[in-house]
Design an enzyme around this catalytic site. Structure first.
Site, PDB file in Angstrom:
ATOM      1  N   GLU A  67      48.070  15.833  76.783  1.00  0.00           N
ATOM      2  CA  GLU A  67      47.967  14.415  77.227  1.00  0.00           C
ATOM      3  C   GLU A  67      47.592  14.302  78.711  1.00  0.00           C
ATOM      4  OE1 GLU A  67      50.451  15.748  75.369  1.00  0.00           O
ATOM      5  OE2 GLU A  67      49.517  14.979  73.563  1.00  0.00           O
ATOM      6  N   ASP A  78      54.590  14.424  67.011  1.00  0.00           N
ATOM      7  CA  ASP A  78      55.950  14.737  66.557  1.00  0.00           C
ATOM      8  C   ASP A  78      56.562  13.561  65.799  1.00  0.00           C
ATOM      9  OD1 ASP A  78      55.433  17.072  67.818  1.00  0.00           O
ATOM     10  OD2 ASP A  78      56.721  16.678  69.557  1.00  0.00           O
ATOM     11  N   ASP A 138      47.483  21.705  71.916  1.00  0.00           N
ATOM     12  CA  ASP A 138      48.669  20.855  71.991  1.00  0.00           C
ATOM     13  C   ASP A 138      48.968  20.497  73.446  1.00  0.00           C
ATOM     14  OD1 ASP A 138      50.878  19.490  71.071  1.00  0.00           O
ATOM     15  OD2 ASP A 138      52.177  21.250  71.072  1.00  0.00           O
TER      16      ASP A 138
HETATM   17  C1  GLC Z   1      54.911  19.995  70.436  1.00  0.00           C
HETATM   18  C2  GLC Z   1      53.971  19.796  69.251  1.00  0.00           C
HETATM   19  C3  GLC Z   1      54.558  20.463  68.037  1.00  0.00           C
HETATM   20  C4  GLC Z   1      54.791  21.929  68.328  1.00  0.00           C
HETATM   21  C5  GLC Z   1      55.703  22.087  69.539  1.00  0.00           C
HETATM   22  C6  GLC Z   1      55.849  23.532  69.968  1.00  0.00           C
HETATM   23  O1  GLC Z   1      56.090  19.307  70.230  1.00  0.00           O
HETATM   24  O2  GLC Z   1      53.721  18.450  69.011  1.00  0.00           O
HETATM   25  O3  GLC Z   1      53.718  20.301  66.923  1.00  0.00           O
HETATM   26  O4  GLC Z   1      55.359  22.555  67.227  1.00  0.00           O
HETATM   27  O5  GLC Z   1      55.171  21.368  70.635  1.00  0.00           O
HETATM   28  O6  GLC Z   1      54.635  24.093  70.287  1.00  0.00           O
END
Ligand code: GLC
Length: 785
Positions: free
Chosen positions: A413, A481, A410
């Site tokens: 980017e 998200d 995650d």
């Molecule tokens: C980001 C991710 C989400 C995750 C959050 C906490 O917003 O896109 O899926 O739950 O971080 O890690």
């Protein structure tokens, strides 16, 4: 003195005109060819401004790269080399390069590139006036826009299926709270398919800088254009005459996915966060107790010690192995999140090792760049360096040793609070602007190859939020998200379908919507759609209400259960569909533009979200507030999956859409292998493979595929594969001889025939009268009905 003054004036004039040129970023347009040569099978054309090179990759793929430097010629995306002998003819006006499928006519003065089919139909051409040009370091290509031209592609983008009239930016961005028109989002896939005059072509602009695409949005419909902040006008032109073949060619060029672990195709339960081992276990236990089939539990960031990657919180997750063993005993697999930011903290292993080896991004003077993310102040690994990827990949033992088998990448980017990593930050030899769009992909590569090595012959599951073309080789993606409202559900489906065009087949969205709270109706509806989403994951943000299937009342839980059960019954079909993706690059979720390219209605805003799920199933997403919906059935015949009702296609129908029954249709002649209900992919079931066939007037065939679902042995021939054919003219169904060494986990095959009226009574197997079920014979089986 006079002469001196004059030269001063000239000097000043030159200086100010330079200044003027710089300030105004004058346009420099690619001019006339000055020399044309073939060097090592590459056509090299020089102009005053730049040098153009042309390569042939296959009869349907030609690459053109126009550059002032040609200093670096590497690609993160492309895994193939040019092939075949490049043939061309030259006359005063142009150079003509021909393959068996394509003709590239290169106009010499000025230098313009115009693509035709081999028999001379115009596919796509440079705009004769502007073609390729530069403004400062920006490189841009203007193309002729056809009146009836449509565009699909670019992967994870908001907006309509037909991108005509829209413009987009590629700049991988953490985009929480994005809406149905937000751009850019998390991923970059600079590949689109153009369609006009009944013809198709594709174009992949392999440039990692911030890039721009305009499909006639801002040009008074005169041209389409695309370009990038810097780098080369480096593109691959695809000339195959079907969208499916263009996708096959694009994924040949950029690589295809390996078979995913079967368990990753089951139902996945996630939340930010299940905050303790006890909570993770209690959710898993409840899924089993309530008989909701499921395979995957997730740990979001709170499993870590102060969000430090490759650590566990000793208080809330005191015994990771103990927890995972318990999960395994209930047939669950665990996926844990990893973010790229490494907390700045002396004594923390990843920090110390990264610092010692100079693995982190720096300012130009060598000082390490610090940005803030979940752990606070962080360093960022330079994933473009193989040594860093290897180091990162090897660090996963902290997670694999207790038994984690899935790795969720995650914030890559990369995200940093403020979203503005300075342009001067260096990742090895690359500055941030040229590397940003591939950072997530490079992290996913490190994660996949590293965990693959650690896990030996076991397939890891990798999921990433940021991506670039080629990411399908390493990872699944999800759309980030999203939000808990209907338009977002529909948008998510369009993005899944669009990602399929750009090679990403294993794709998911947060079912229910990450941000906000869905109504019970939306939750139920979205879950129904999740059954037909390649990756089926329920996920929600911190602060939202709990989302698990039993949180919605008994009646809704029953619908959610029934739908998840359907997913598990369909797994033999879904797995075979992933085999298609592995083999040909064709996605599992397919926009109707792939198979029904020339039917106008599929592009209308009302029907653009409909999609094929594999070869046989068509799904019409419906908002949770509508209980009846107009559905466009493409040409041909269709059956409603749940009722068996038959329809003639090529028209719009009013489909009942109660919350218990999302409109799902099967194509006449459709072949869908299914199994009985199991609670997880680990369960053996009753050993019967149910091959469902829906009657139709046209012959059809389908490749059924199976392997152990967890190892790489299939790459050594340890699979079970047979072609199932249906021939209505001969009233015959053939199960082709089994290919591969794997012994099927089913010991019986049952034919389930839909819409065949009384024919089933006279079924004959290999010439002899028979019932429905018969032993799993490996030789060819012929069934007469
Ligand atoms: C980001 C991710 C989400 C995750 C959050 C906490 O917003 O896109 O899926 O739950 O971080 O890690």
């Amino acid at each position: 003195m006079k002469r001196y003054c004059l030269s001063l004036v000239i000097l000043l004039a030159v200086y100010s005109s330079n200044l003027f040129a710089q300030q105004h970023m004058d346009v420099q347009i690619l001019g006339n060819a000055e020399s044309i040569n073939k060097e090592n099978n590459v056509l090299v054309i020089k102009t005053k401004e730049a040098e153009a090179r042309v390569w042939m990759y296959s009869p349907t793929i030609i690459r053109v790269s126009i550059s002032k430097e040609h200093s670096i010629d590497t690609s993160f995306a492309v895994v193939q080399q040019p092939q075949g002998d490049l043939q061309y003819k030259e006359n005063d006006k142009d150079v003509e390069l021909t393959t068996s499928a394509l003709k590239l006519v290169i106009n010499k003065s000025p230098l313009r590139f115009n693509f035709y089919t081999a028999d001379g139909k115009a596919l796509s051409q440079d705009d004769p006036r502007f073609g390729t040009n530069w403004q400062g370091t920006r490189v841009i290509n203007y193309r002729k826009l056809y009146k009836d031209e449509r565009f699909i592609g670019l992967g994870e983008k908001t907006g309509n299926l037909d991108r005509r009239g829209s413009s987009y930016v590629n700049w991988n961005t953490d985009a929480p709270n994005h809406g149905p028109t937000t751009d850019p989002l998390y991923e970059t896939f600079p590949f689109f398919v153009g369609m006009h005059s009944g013809l198709t072509y594709g174009l992949f602009f392999d440039n990692t800088h911030k890039s721009y695409f305009d499909f006639g949005a801002s040009t008074d419909e005169q041209t389409s254009w695309y370009g990038a902040d810097a780098g080369d006008m480096n593109y691959y032109f695809f000339g195959a005459q079907s969208v499916a073949q263009i996708i096959e060619d694009y994924t040949w060029l950029t690589g295809r996915m390996e078979m995913p672990p079967l368990w990753s195709l089951g139902y996945q339960q996630c939340r930010w966060s299940y905050t303790s081992a006890a909570e993770v276990l209690s959710i898993a236990e409840r899924l089993r107790k309530d008989k909701i089939p499921a395979d995957v539990m997730y740990c979001d960031i709170d499993y870590m010690d102060h969000y430090k990657i490759f650590t566990w919180n000793k208080t809330t997750f005191p015994d990771p192995k103990g927890m995972i063993d318990k999960l395994k005993s209930m047939n669950f697999h665990l996926v844990t999140i990893v973010d790229p930011g490494i907390k700045v903290e002396d004594g923390y292993k990843q920090h110390d090792e990264g610092v010692a080896n100079n693995y982190f991004a720096t300012y130009p003077d060598g000082e390490k760049y610090i940005g803030s993310v979940w752990p606070g102040r962080c360093y960022f690994p330079n994933f473009t360096d193989k040594a860093v990827r290897d180091w990162w990949g090897a660090s996963f033992t902290a997670l694999t040793e207790p038994g984690v088998e899935g790795f969720w990448n995650d914030m890559n980017e990369p995200a940093a609070w403020g979203q503005n990593i300075p342009w001067m930050v260096k990742f090895g030899k690359f500055y941030m602007p040229e590397i940003r769009n591939v950072y997530g992909m490079q992290m996913a590569e490190g994660t996949y190859l590293g965990t693959k090595k650690i896990l030996g012959n076991k397939r890891p599951f990798v999921l990433t939020r940021a991506a670039y073309s080629g990411t399908q080789r390493y990872s699944a993606v999800w759309t980030g998200d999203n939000s808990a409202y209907d338009a977002h559900m529909l948008l998510g489906q369009r993005m899944v379908n669009s990602l399929g065009i750009t090679g990403m087949s294993l794709v998911g969205v947060d079912i229910g919507g990450f941000t906000g709270n869905p109504t019970p109706e939306l939750m139920v509806r979205w879950n129904s759609l999740g059954v037909y989403t390649p990756m089926f994951r329920n996920h929600a943000a911190k602060g939202t209400k709990y989302r698990e299937p039993w949180r919605w009342g008994k009646a809704n839980e029953a619908i959610i259960r029934k739908d998840i059960e359907q997913r598990y019954k369909l797994l033999p079909y879904i797995y075979s569909s992933f085999y298609q993706s592995h083999l040909t690059g064709l996605p599992v979720s397919r926009t109707l533009a792939i198979n029904y390219t020339q039917e106008d209605s599929i592009y209308s805003e009302h029907f653009q979200n409909q999609f094929m799920f594999g070869d046989a199933i068509m799904v019409a997403p419906v908002e949770s507030t509508k209980l009846i919906e107009d559905v466009y059935l493409p040409k041909g015949e269709w059956y409603r999956l749940t009722t068996g009702e038959k329809f003639k296609g090529g028209k719009i129908i009013k489909a009942a859409a109660p919350l218990t029954d999302l409109p799902v249709f099967v194509k006449a002649g459709g072949i869908i292998p299914m199994q009985n209900l199991v609670q997880s992919t680990k369960e053996k079931g009753d050993g019967i493979l149910k091959i469902n066939i829906w009657n139709g007037t046209k012959a059809n065939s389908y490749v059924y595929y199976e392997d152990d679902g967890s190892s790489y042995d299939y790459q050594q021939g340890n699979f079970y594969k047979r072609t199932i054919s249906f021939d209505p003219k001969k009233s015959e169904i053939t199960l082709g001889a089994v290919e591969g060494a794997f012994a099927s986990k089913y010991n019986k095959i049952e034919l389930v025939l839909h819409g065949f009226n009384a024919g089933v009574k006279t079924i004959k197997v290999n010439g002899k009268a028979s019932g429905f079920a018969f032993a799993n014979e490996r030789n060819e089986i012929k069934v007469q009905y």
